[in-house]
Motif scaffolding. Structure first.
Motif, short mmCIF file in Angstrom:
data_model
loop_
_atom_site.label_atom_id
_atom_site.label_comp_id
_atom_site.label_asym_id
_atom_site.label_seq_id
_atom_site.Cartn_x
_atom_site.Cartn_y
_atom_site.Cartn_z
N UNK A 1 0.58 -1.04 -0.19
CA UNK A 1 -0.25 -0.49 0.15
C UNK A 1 0.94 1.03 -0.15
N UNK A 2 1.73 1.17 0.86
CA UNK A 2 2.82 2.22 0.60
C UNK A 2 3.05 2.48 -0.37
N UNK A 3 3.70 1.69 -1.43
CA UNK A 3 5.11 1.56 -2.24
C UNK A 3 4.03 2.57 -3.06
N UNK A 4 2.79 1.48 -3.35
CA UNK A 4 1.38 1.57 -3.94
C UNK A 4 1.39 3.33 -4.09
N UNK A 5 0.72 3.96 -2.87
CA UNK A 5 0.72 5.31 -2.68
C UNK A 5 2.21 6.84 -3.35
N UNK A 6 3.19 5.67 -2.93
CA UNK A 6 4.27 6.87 -3.83
C UNK A 6 4.33 6.98 -4.91
N UNK A 7 3.99 5.54 -5.32
CA UNK A 7 3.72 5.47 -6.90
C UNK A 7 2.90 6.82 -7.49
N UNK A 8 1.44 6.30 -6.76
CA UNK A 8 1.01 7.79 -7.72
C UNK A 8 0.83 8.56 -6.98
N UNK A 9 1.78 9.22 -6.12
CA UNK A 9 2.06 10.30 -5.95
C UNK A 9 2.96 10.74 -6.78
N UNK A 10 4.08 10.06 -7.07
CA UNK A 10 5.38 10.10 -8.25
C UNK A 10 4.59 10.05 -9.79
N UNK A 11 4.45 9.42 -9.96
CA UNK A 11 4.17 8.52 -11.02
C UNK A 11 2.71 9.02 -11.82
N UNK A 12 1.34 9.08 -11.00
CA UNK A 12 0.18 9.48 -11.52
C UNK A 12 -0.56 8.56 -11.75
N UNK A 13 -1.85 8.00 -11.56
CA UNK A 13 -3.12 6.30 -11.60
C UNK A 13 -2.52 5.84 -13.16
N UNK A 14 -2.05 6.50 -14.22
CA UNK A 14 -2.01 5.66 -15.35
C UNK A 14 -0.63 5.04 -15.65
N UNK A 15 0.37 5.26 -14.55
CA UNK A 15 1.43 4.50 -14.80
C UNK A 15 2.05 3.45 -13.62
N UNK A 16 0.67 3.54 -12.70
CA UNK A 16 0.13 2.44 -11.98
C UNK A 16 -0.17 1.08 -12.66
N UNK A 17 0.49 -0.23 -12.23
CA UNK A 17 -0.49 -1.34 -13.24
C UNK A 17 -0.76 -2.23 -11.64
N UNK A 18 -2.08 -2.51 -10.89
CA UNK A 18 -1.50 -2.81 -10.47
C UNK A 18 -2.33 -4.85 -10.87
N UNK A 19 -1.69 -5.49 -10.26
CA UNK A 19 -1.89 -7.01 -11.19
C UNK A 19 -2.63 -7.55 -10.13
N UNK A 20 -3.62 -8.64 -10.94
CA UNK A 20 -3.81 -9.03 -10.20
C UNK A 20 -3.62 -10.42 -9.95
N UNK A 21 -2.61 -10.93 -10.86
CA UNK A 21 -2.46 -12.48 -10.94
C UNK A 21 -0.89 -12.16 -10.62
N UNK A 22 -0.33 -13.21 -9.68
CA UNK A 22 0.73 -13.50 -10.14
C UNK A 22 1.53 -14.40 -10.70
N UNK A 23 2.75 -14.18 -10.67
CA UNK A 23 3.94 -15.63 -11.49
C UNK A 23 4.56 -16.82 -11.36
#
Ligand code: NI
Length: 398
Positions: free
Chosen positions: A314-336
């Motif tokens: 959550x911390x990582x995504x929050x920082x990413x949304x703020x630093x990069x903008x929402x459209x640049x953050x892909x939330x995956x729903x499947x693992x690899x």
């Protein structure tokens, strides 16, 4: 309150050429797992230049610390530094292609190192405002068992510095530079290798009653393995058993004495992998003993599964949304279903591992990891270094 977003972004721009230069230097001079001697000296020298002292808990790799002047948590940022034992190809890398045979940075660890050195420079510049402490891990041998991550953790250096959280990234050719991909929970699978020897009794192909045929036993075993995932595991739990190689026999008219099979198991916890192991052994044992034969079975546990902590992600995504903008953050729903030794840190420290987009046609960098043409689009550094620094300045970015 100062908004550190622009300050960090500007610094990432300033250090871009530096990161490119570091990456190309390492790319040209790759060293394989546990042999990263020159690489380690180079990194230590680069850190010393900016006043960051390093420690070497293992023979290769190093750990540096940046002490902030403001109160805050102790956060570890990790880069792996080793190359693969292979040769590389690709015109896009002209000028910095590997100068060594049998060693190449075809998994992007040179870029992880350059990116973290870039982030270290940014953070060091902002030290007077930096909250807490940053532990920079330049880790050897991600590619080789038992995994550099495990050895760093076991060395006690992270505990000594009081690490509270850990973050790491991997370049990913499936996303564009500027993008990142995150996921809470299971992110990458654990890895296991197995080796089976089915032992029978050889003889003439025309007198099977005087033999114990290992090929028939091996065939039954492989067929029964198909029921392990479908009938032993919870259907909502993803796992894989693959027999990747089978070898037995030498002629039309000979029943061989033994058959050999090797393969891999993937799951999202070692507990599940061990349940699979138990069931596999029961099948091997009952099949061989029932036919009068015997067996050898080896189950070699590799890396645990990468399970991302909810809060850290959550911390990582929050920082990413703020630093990069929402459209640049892909939330995956499947693992690899691939492995990564970063998992060893996560067994002890909450953390999050994520992907940094590095694929583009311009840089010819859409090739898969470990492909001889593997390359990265260096623009990824602008995003990667800024995000790592942004994560530390979390509460001072808007
Ligand atoms: Ni890798």
């Amino acid at each position: 309150m100062t908004n550190f977003k622009e300050i960090i972004q500007k610094k990432a721009d300033e250090y871009f050429d530096y990161m490119v230069q570091v990456r190309r230097h390492l790319h040209k001079n790759p060293e394989v797992s546990f042999k990263e001697f020159e690489t380690t000296d180079y990194i230590r020298h680069e850190l010393k230049k900016i006043g960051v002292e390093t420690e070497q808990p293992l023979e290769t790799g190093c750990v540096g610390v940046i002490e902030g002047k403001k109160p805050g948590p102790v956060i570890a940022l990790r880069a792996d530094i080793d190359a693969l034992g292979m040769d590389e190809e690709g015109e896009a890398k002209a000028g910095f292609i590997s100068e060594r045979t049998g060693a190449a940075h075809c998994c992007g660890h040179d870029a992880h190192t350059a990116n973290l050195l870039g982030a270290a420079n940014i953070l060091k510049d902002l030290e007077s405002e930096l909250p807490g402490k940053v532990v920079l891990i330049f880790q050897p041998a991600e590619e080789k068992l038992p995994g550099g991550a495990r050895l760093i953790r076991e060395s006690g250096i992270l505990q000594k510095h009081g690490v509270e959280e850990i973050y790491g990234l991997h370049m990913n050719p499936n996303y564009a530079p500027g993008e990142i991909a995150v996921k809470a929970g299971s992110f990458m699978s654990c890895t296991v290798e197995f080796e089976i020897e089915v032992i029978g009794k050889g003889g003439h192909a025309a007198t099977p009653h005087l033999t114990i045929d290992p090929i028939v036993m091996a065939s039954q075993i492989i067929t029964q393995f198909q029921t392990v995932i479908s009938r032993t595991l919870d259907p909502t739990e993803p796992a894989v058993i693959t027999v990747g190689k089978i070898s037995a026999g030498s002629a039309h008219n000979v029943i061989p004495a033994k058959a050999e099979m090797i393969g891999t198991v993937r799951a999202f916890s070692m507990e599940t992998a061990r349940l699979i192991k138990k069931r596999m052994e029961e099948i091997i044992k009952s099949t061989t003993e029932g036919a009068g034969g015997s067996y050898k079975f080896q189950f070699i546990e590799g890396y645990p599964a990468v399970i991302n902590d909810d809060k850290c992600t959550q911390k990582l995504s929050d920082a990413a949304y703020k630093m990069l903008g929402n459209e640049k953050v892909i939330e995956l729903n499947r693992p690899m279903m691939a492995g990564e030794d970063f998992a060893f840190y996560q067994e002890e420290f909450p953390g999050s591992f994520f992907f940094l987009g590095s694929g583009s046609d311009e840089a010819d960098s859409k090739w898969s990891w470990h492909h001889p043409r593997y390359n990265i689009d260096e623009r990824a550094f602008l995003t990667g270094s800024a995000l790592m620094a942004g994560l530390i300045f979390q509460n001072s970015i808007k």
